[in-house]
Each structure stands twice: as structure tokens, then as C-alpha cells.
Design an enzyme around this catalytic site. Structure first.
Site, PDB file in Angstrom:
ATOM      1  N   ASP A   2       0.629  -1.193   0.017  1.00 43.98           N
ATOM      2  CA  ASP A   2       0.157   0.054   0.066  1.00 43.98           C
ATOM      3  C   ASP A   2       0.892   1.289   0.090  1.00 43.98           C
ATOM      4  O   ASP A   2       1.731   1.532   0.802  1.00 43.98           O
ATOM      5  CB  ASP A   2      -0.882   0.068   1.311  1.00 43.98           C
ATOM      6  CG  ASP A   2      -1.581  -1.182   1.362  1.00 43.98           C
ATOM      7  OD1 ASP A   2      -1.213  -2.281   1.116  1.00 43.98           O
ATOM      8  OD2 ASP A   2      -2.744  -1.067   2.111  1.00 43.98           O
ATOM      9  N   HIS A  57      -1.141   4.371  -0.431  1.00 45.63           N
ATOM     10  CA  HIS A  57      -2.179   5.123  -0.192  1.00 45.63           C
ATOM     11  C   HIS A  57      -1.971   6.646   0.095  1.00 45.63           C
ATOM     12  O   HIS A  57      -1.935   7.568   0.831  1.00 45.63           O
ATOM     13  CB  HIS A  57      -2.361   4.907   1.545  1.00 45.63           C
ATOM     14  CG  HIS A  57      -3.182   3.925   1.874  1.00 45.63           C
ATOM     15  ND1 HIS A  57      -4.709   3.755   1.452  1.00 45.63           N
ATOM     16  CD2 HIS A  57      -3.224   2.574   2.564  1.00 45.63           C
ATOM     17  CE1 HIS A  57      -5.251   2.602   1.603  1.00 45.63           C
ATOM     18  NE2 HIS A  57      -4.418   2.053   2.246  1.00 45.63           N
ATOM     19  N   ASP A 100      -4.271  -0.408  -3.375  1.00 42.36           N
ATOM     20  CA  ASP A 100      -4.190   0.733  -2.495  1.00 42.36           C
ATOM     21  C   ASP A 100      -3.214   1.602  -2.617  1.00 42.36           C
ATOM     22  O   ASP A 100      -2.438   2.236  -1.840  1.00 42.36           O
ATOM     23  CB  ASP A 100      -4.155   0.230  -0.898  1.00 42.36           C
ATOM     24  CG  ASP A 100      -5.459  -0.568  -0.286  1.00 42.36           C
ATOM     25  OD1 ASP A 100      -6.259  -0.974  -1.266  1.00 42.36           O
ATOM     26  OD2 ASP A 100      -5.598  -0.696   0.742  1.00 42.36           O
ATOM     27  N   ASP A 103      -6.554   6.765  -1.739  1.00 39.25           N
ATOM     28  CA  ASP A 103      -7.134   7.146  -0.566  1.00 39.25           C
ATOM     29  C   ASP A 103      -6.489   7.254   0.745  1.00 39.25           C
ATOM     30  O   ASP A 103      -5.312   6.900   0.957  1.00 39.25           O
ATOM     31  CB  ASP A 103      -8.189   5.855   0.075  1.00 39.25           C
ATOM     32  CG  ASP A 103      -9.354   5.935  -0.805  1.00 39.25           C
ATOM     33  OD1 ASP A 103      -9.763   7.063  -1.306  1.00 39.25           O
ATOM     34  OD2 ASP A 103      -9.977   4.888  -1.049  1.00 39.25           O
ATOM     35  N   ARG A 104      -6.859   8.025   1.841  1.00 44.80           N
ATOM     36  CA  ARG A 104      -6.262   8.355   3.051  1.00 44.80           C
ATOM     37  C   ARG A 104      -5.075   9.341   2.745  1.00 44.80           C
ATOM     38  O   ARG A 104      -5.237  10.581   3.299  1.00 44.80           O
ATOM     39  CB  ARG A 104      -5.647   7.356   3.668  1.00 44.80           C
ATOM     40  CG  ARG A 104      -6.628   6.368   4.336  1.00 44.80           C
ATOM     41  CD  ARG A 104      -6.172   5.338   5.082  1.00 44.80           C
ATOM     42  NE  ARG A 104      -7.217   4.274   5.472  1.00 44.80           N
ATOM     43  CZ  ARG A 104      -7.940   4.453   6.672  1.00 44.80           C
ATOM     44  NH1 ARG A 104      -8.052   5.513   7.117  1.00 44.80           N
ATOM     45  NH2 ARG A 104      -8.924   3.541   6.882  1.00 44.80           N
ATOM     46  N   ASN A 119      -8.201  -2.865  -2.372  1.00 49.43           N
ATOM     47  CA  ASN A 119      -9.621  -2.926  -1.720  1.00 49.43           C
ATOM     48  C   ASN A 119     -10.059  -1.372  -1.782  1.00 49.43           C
ATOM     49  O   ASN A 119     -11.339  -0.976  -1.716  1.00 49.43           O
ATOM     50  CB  ASN A 119     -10.084  -3.582  -0.442  1.00 49.43           C
ATOM     51  CG  ASN A 119      -9.161  -2.672   0.779  1.00 49.43           C
ATOM     52  OD1 ASN A 119      -7.726  -2.611   0.762  1.00 49.43           O
ATOM     53  ND2 ASN A 119      -9.855  -2.136   1.785  1.00 49.43           N
ATOM     54  N   HIS A 120      -9.012  -0.697  -1.970  1.00 45.70           N
ATOM     55  CA  HIS A 120      -9.337   0.978  -2.103  1.00 45.70           C
ATOM     56  C   HIS A 120      -9.460   1.432  -3.574  1.00 45.70           C
ATOM     57  O   HIS A 120      -9.441   2.685  -3.653  1.00 45.70           O
ATOM     58  CB  HIS A 120      -8.286   1.610  -1.025  1.00 45.70           C
ATOM     59  CG  HIS A 120      -8.445   1.809   0.110  1.00 45.70           C
ATOM     60  ND1 HIS A 120      -9.143   3.043   0.743  1.00 45.70           N
ATOM     61  CD2 HIS A 120      -8.230   1.025   1.006  1.00 45.70           C
ATOM     62  CE1 HIS A 120      -9.475   2.724   2.111  1.00 45.70           C
ATOM     63  NE2 HIS A 120      -8.755   1.742   2.223  1.00 45.70           N
ATOM     64  N   HIS A 168      -3.761  -8.325  -3.236  1.00 46.75           N
ATOM     65  CA  HIS A 168      -3.622  -7.509  -2.221  1.00 46.75           C
ATOM     66  C   HIS A 168      -3.890  -8.009  -0.852  1.00 46.75           C
ATOM     67  O   HIS A 168      -3.542  -7.617   0.199  1.00 46.75           O
ATOM     68  CB  HIS A 168      -4.500  -6.195  -2.630  1.00 46.75           C
ATOM     69  CG  HIS A 168      -4.915  -5.210  -1.412  1.00 46.75           C
ATOM     70  ND1 HIS A 168      -3.482  -4.480  -1.314  1.00 46.75           N
ATOM     71  CD2 HIS A 168      -5.839  -4.867  -0.570  1.00 46.75           C
ATOM     72  CE1 HIS A 168      -4.160  -3.546  -0.343  1.00 46.75           C
ATOM     73  NE2 HIS A 168      -5.372  -3.812   0.086  1.00 46.75           N
ATOM     74  N   ARG A 217     -11.614  -6.982  10.572  1.00 43.49           N
ATOM     75  CA  ARG A 217     -11.993  -5.823   9.873  1.00 43.49           C
ATOM     76  C   ARG A 217     -13.500  -5.595   9.881  1.00 43.49           C
ATOM     77  O   ARG A 217     -14.082  -4.717   9.498  1.00 43.49           O
ATOM     78  CB  ARG A 217     -11.592  -5.838   8.383  1.00 43.49           C
ATOM     79  CG  ARG A 217     -10.202  -5.836   8.398  1.00 43.49           C
ATOM     80  CD  ARG A 217      -9.969  -5.963   6.531  1.00 43.49           C
ATOM     81  NE  ARG A 217      -8.533  -6.076   6.459  1.00 43.49           N
ATOM     82  CZ  ARG A 217      -7.759  -5.003   6.326  1.00 43.49           C
ATOM     83  NH1 ARG A 217      -8.167  -3.932   6.276  1.00 43.49           N
ATOM     84  NH2 ARG A 217      -6.486  -5.177   6.435  1.00 43.49           N
ATOM     85  N   HIS A 269      -2.131  -4.849   2.281  1.00 43.19           N
ATOM     86  CA  HIS A 269      -3.421  -4.734   3.062  1.00 43.19           C
ATOM     87  C   HIS A 269      -3.561  -4.440   4.466  1.00 43.19           C
ATOM     88  O   HIS A 269      -4.537  -3.917   5.096  1.00 43.19           O
ATOM     89  CB  HIS A 269      -4.344  -5.837   2.654  1.00 43.19           C
ATOM     90  CG  HIS A 269      -5.717  -5.841   3.046  1.00 43.19           C
ATOM     91  ND1 HIS A 269      -6.595  -4.934   2.664  1.00 43.19           N
ATOM     92  CD2 HIS A 269      -6.735  -6.835   3.450  1.00 43.19           C
ATOM     93  CE1 HIS A 269      -7.770  -4.877   3.075  1.00 43.19           C
ATOM     94  NE2 HIS A 269      -8.064  -6.282   3.512  1.00 43.19           N
TER      95      HIS A 269
END
Length: 477
Positions: free
Chosen positions: A218, A220, A247, A250-251, A279-280, A328, A378, A405
Site C-alpha cells: 500500500d 495510500h 491501495d 485514499d487516506r 480494496n481501495h 492485495h 475488519r 492490505h
């Protein structure tokens, strides 16, 4: 009443929490609970540490436990609401926000969260209502040839083919806070969407003698940390390939910069630069965690829609040298799932991963230390133990599964007797976790070489700056 020893453990947990060492905090709170399991604050504090680690399922369980012990414990409702919001369970969250607002009418933050959550429930219902199975592409009617790049544009121009010169200029522009011309953004996304759409669901690649492949986890939206990987490890070249394991966005608040840079490299070296979906790279996460807001703020909504189409075209896994399945999330709910099932999966018929099935599992699952399978920490997907990994690797003649992840404090972790490797490449994640980043180099001998690195300074823009619903501010990212 809690013993002195239990309270001392809780205090140790609080200290670790203050130092942003969430795993250590959880360890101490767990010890406090083992010594005395009737104190709601022990569970509530552990819930907060679990939220920081994105273990929202565990956080919900802890908050619920605290509420069972003391139904008037407002903080536990607050934390359960935050965790449900994070996994997009807005209906469940709204019930708890309501309780918090009723108990603390003067709490302005809780009131704002409650209002924001109600808006999200309405928006979700609206989006569902207007959903069309075969909606036209956002590229329809887009006439790039007639788009003019003004004389005032001070960057390198992009013709039909991607060039190294354009990429070098792009990196400098992004470091200076400048944007690409919209025409070039459209051009890059459309080219890469076609490239990745035509790739198999599981890309299969080998590392030639004298070459190297770097696997990153990730990133991000942490653009400056991505550049640090390239500075330390070398920029992509004809002999040095990269695989980014989902990923990208995002964030972090430079998600468009990361996505465009990775896409530009993909365009330049399509057979030596690989992108797996995470997943993002999905619509509902992008709406919640900032990428949609960032696209609209820096470019426009159409660019977000095109990115969304390109994300759903991304491969879901890469098989490296017939030895390492790189994806991922992780492994599956069914022991009979094989590499052939991944090869045969038609990812184009299902644009978003949904709540169950192979695609969801590939993007969402996590390893656990105990054998067998367990519910997800999660609250989405499931967890798989060392025996599951061993059987899968043996059945498919693999040495290991490489996945991302999850934050790892050292940037990577080798578990399940060496057969499950997690790599995470966003150091000091969300500016709030004291973790290192890591990447893995693989040469033609297929030995894994792990490298750790530290976060570098970045301009003063907070994570989640574009997640304009305000719901995530209290989560520190």
C-alpha cells in the site's frame, strides 16, 4: 474492582497509545482484561487502538462488550459508531450516533458525525436508486483531439506516446504542487485503462537474468514516500520492473499524484510495470476515504469516474516466477480454490467486489496466527490460518503468498512458516502510526530481499484532507 496490576497494564497501554504504537497498546489492554474483565474502559480503550489498526470488526466487538458491562458508557457507543462508519455500515453507525447525541447534547463533534452519517445513508440510497447495469463510459463524447493545451502551460507536452521526459517533468510538477493539464490526465487514464483491461485477471511474469522486480505494498496517497522508494531503490527501467500491490489511493492527500505517476510508468513500460487492484481501488472506499474528493478538488468529477473505470479493469493478482502469488488481501473461504480459478475469473463482469465471492476475498482477507478460518477483524471478509496457507501453496506449487492490505510496524512481516508475507509501503501511515515502510526485491534466483525505509517530510497537508464528510477526522486517518 480492577486490581492495581490491571490498572497498571491499562496505563501501560495508554502510554503505548500515546506513542502511536497501536499493537503494543492492544497487548497491554488485553493483559488488563485478562486480569479483570468487568471494566468497560479496558475494552473501550482497546477498541480505539483497534480502530487505529483498521481492525474495525474487533473494535465493534470490544465496544459492544463495554456496552454490555455498562449500558451508559457513552465512549463505547462513540467508538462502535466510528468503527461501523469506517466499514461503510452507516445504518448501524447511525443508531449509536443517536445514542451519543442524546446522552451528550452539547457534544458538537458527535452532532456533526450524526448529521454526516444521515447524509451518507441518503446518498447511498440515492446512488443505489440511479445505478444502471451498463452505464455508458465517462469517456463517451470525450474529444481529446479538440482539447487545447494553452500556451501558458509550463510543463512538458505529451504526444501520442508516454516519454521518460514527460514522467521526469511530472514528478517535479507534483513535488511543486502543480497539476497536469486535464487533457494529459484523460489521455493517461484512457491509455492505461485499455492496457490493464486487456491483461489477464492474474498476470504471470518472470524475472530474467540480470533483471530485478520490486514488489511494493500500500502507498495510500503518500507521494513523497513513493519517491523515497525510487530514490533508495532505483527508478523503474528496462531491467528494473515494479509491482504495486493495490491501495495506491485514499487516506493520503496525494492520491491523484500517485495514481497518475504509476499509470504513466505503466504506459511507458507496459510489460515491465505491474498494478494489482486493492480494496481501495473501489467506488465506495473512494467516496469515503478521500480519492473522489481529491479528484474533484484537483481536476473534476469526470476524471474520478474514468479512474473508477480504470480501477475496475485492473488485474487482481500477479504470479511471479510461478513461485509467488501476489495479491492485495489474501486467501479464500474454499480450500478448493486454485490458481486456475483466478485465471478463469471474469473480473470485467463485476466492476465492484461486493460482499462475497472470489474478488472480494482477494481484496479483503487477512492472515491469522490460529489454524483454520475465522471472522474478519475488519468486519469485512475473513481470516485464514497457517494450515490454509500451507495447503494452498502445496496444492498450487507455490513458495509463498505475498500480500499487503495491513500496516506492519517493521514494514513487512513473514508469517505462516514463511509462506505468507505481508509488505506495506506507507511509512508513518496517515501521519499517525510509527511504522516503517518496506519493499521486496526479487532477482532471477527468486530469493526475497526485504528493505525497510522511513517516512520523509511532506508539505503540510493532512491525511484525509479531501474526505469532506468529516466522519473520518476523529480516526486520525
Amino acid at each position: 474492582m480492577a486490581s492495581e496490576e490491571a490498572i497498571a497494564m491499562k496505563n501501560k497501554g495508554n502510554e503505548a497509545f500515546k506513542n502511536h504504537d497501536w499493537p503494543a497498546a492492544i497487548e497491554h489492554y488485553t493483559k488488563a482484561i485478562e486480569l479483570y474483565d468487568k471494566e468497560p474502559s479496558f475494552y473501550s480503550n482497546r477498541a480505539q487502538a483497534n480502530i487505529k489498526l483498521e481492525a474495525y470488526g474487533y473494535a465493534i466487538a470490544d465496544a459492544t462488550h463495554a456496552i454490555d458491562i455498562d449500558p451508559s458508557f457513552t465512549k463505547a457507543y462513540y467508538r462502535r459508531a466510528v468503527a461501523n462508519t469506517a466499514i461503510l455500515k452507516h445504518h448501524d453507525a447511525i443508531v449509536d450516533w443517536k445514542v451519543v447525541v442524546r446522552k451528550n447534547p452539547s457534544d458538537k463533534v458527535a452532532k456533526a458525525q450524526y448529521d454526516a452519517c444521515q447524509k451518507l445513508v441518503k446518498r447511498d440510497a440515492f446512488l443505489k436508486a440511479i445505478e444502471v447495469a451498463d452505464a455508458p463510459s465517462a469517456a463517451e463524447g470525450l474529444d481529446l483531439d479538440s482539447m487545447v493545451v494553452e500556451d501558458s502551460y509550463d510543463g512538458v507536452h505529451l504526444k501520442d506516446e508516454m516519454t521518460q521526459e514527460f514522467i521526469d517533468d511530472m514528478i517535479v510538477r507534483f513535488k511543486e504542487g502543480k497539476k497536469l493539464h486535464k487533457k494529459y490526465v484523460f489521455q493517461i487514464i484512457l491509455a492505461v485503462k485499455k492496457l490493464v483491461y486487456d491483461e489477464p485477471t492474474m498476470v504471470e511474469t518472470h524475472v530474467k537474468s540480470g533483471n530485478k522486480l520490486t514488489v511494493c505494498g500500500d502507498t495510500h496517497g503518500q507521494f513523497f514516500d513513493l519517491l523515497e522508494i525510487f530514490r533508495l531503490n532505483g527508478y523503474p527501467s528496462d531491467t528494473h520492473g515494479y509491482l504495486f500491490n493495490g491501495d495506491f489511493v485514499d487516506r493520503g492527500s496525494w492520491s491523484t499524484e500517485i495514481a497518475l505517476l504509476l499509470y504513466a510508468y505503466k504506459m511507458l513500460r507496459p510489460s515491465n510495470f505491474f498494478l494489482n487492484r486493492g480494496n481501495h481501488e473501489t467506488d465506495d472506499m473512494n467516496r469515503m476515504y478521500g480519492f473522489e474528493g481529491e479528484c474533484k478538488a484537483k481536476y473534476n468529477e469526470r476524471i474520478f469516474k474514468l479512474f473508477s473505470e480504470s480501477f475496475s479493469a485492473l488485474p487482481l493478482a500477479t504470479l511471479v516466477g510461478d513461485k509467488y502469488l501476489t495479491l492485495h488481501g489474501g486467501l479464500f473461504s474454499d480450500d478448493n480454490t486454485s490458481l486456475d480459478d483466478i485465471r478463469k475469473l471474469n473480473r470485467h463482469s463485476q466492476r465492484q467486489p461486493g460482499q462475497e465471492g472470489l474478488m472480494m476475498e482477494m481484496l479483503w482477507t487477512d492472515p491469522q496466527p490460529n489454524p483454520g478460518r475465522g471472522p474478519s477483524k475488519r468486519g469485512v471478509g475473513l481470516q485464514f490460518g497457517p494450515d490454509i496457507t500451507k495447503r494452498f501453496c502445496e496444492k498450487n506449487n507455490l513458495e509463498a503468498v505475498i500480500r499487503s492490505h495491513e500496516v506492519r510496524m517493521e514494514g513487512y512481516e513473514v508469517e505462516h512458516d514463511g509462506r505468507c508475507i505481508t509488505v506495506f509501503s506507507a511509512p508513518k501511515y496517515c501521519d499517525s502510526t510509527e511504522n516503517k515502510g518496506a519493499y521486496i526485491n526479487i532477482e532471477s534466483d527468486y530469493k526475497l530481499q526485504f528493505h525497510k525505509f522511513d517516512a520523509v517530510p511532506h508539505p503540510d497537508i493532512k491525511p484525509m484532507a479531501y474526505a469532506n464528510n468529516g466522519l473520518m477526522s476523529m480516526m486520525g486517518g
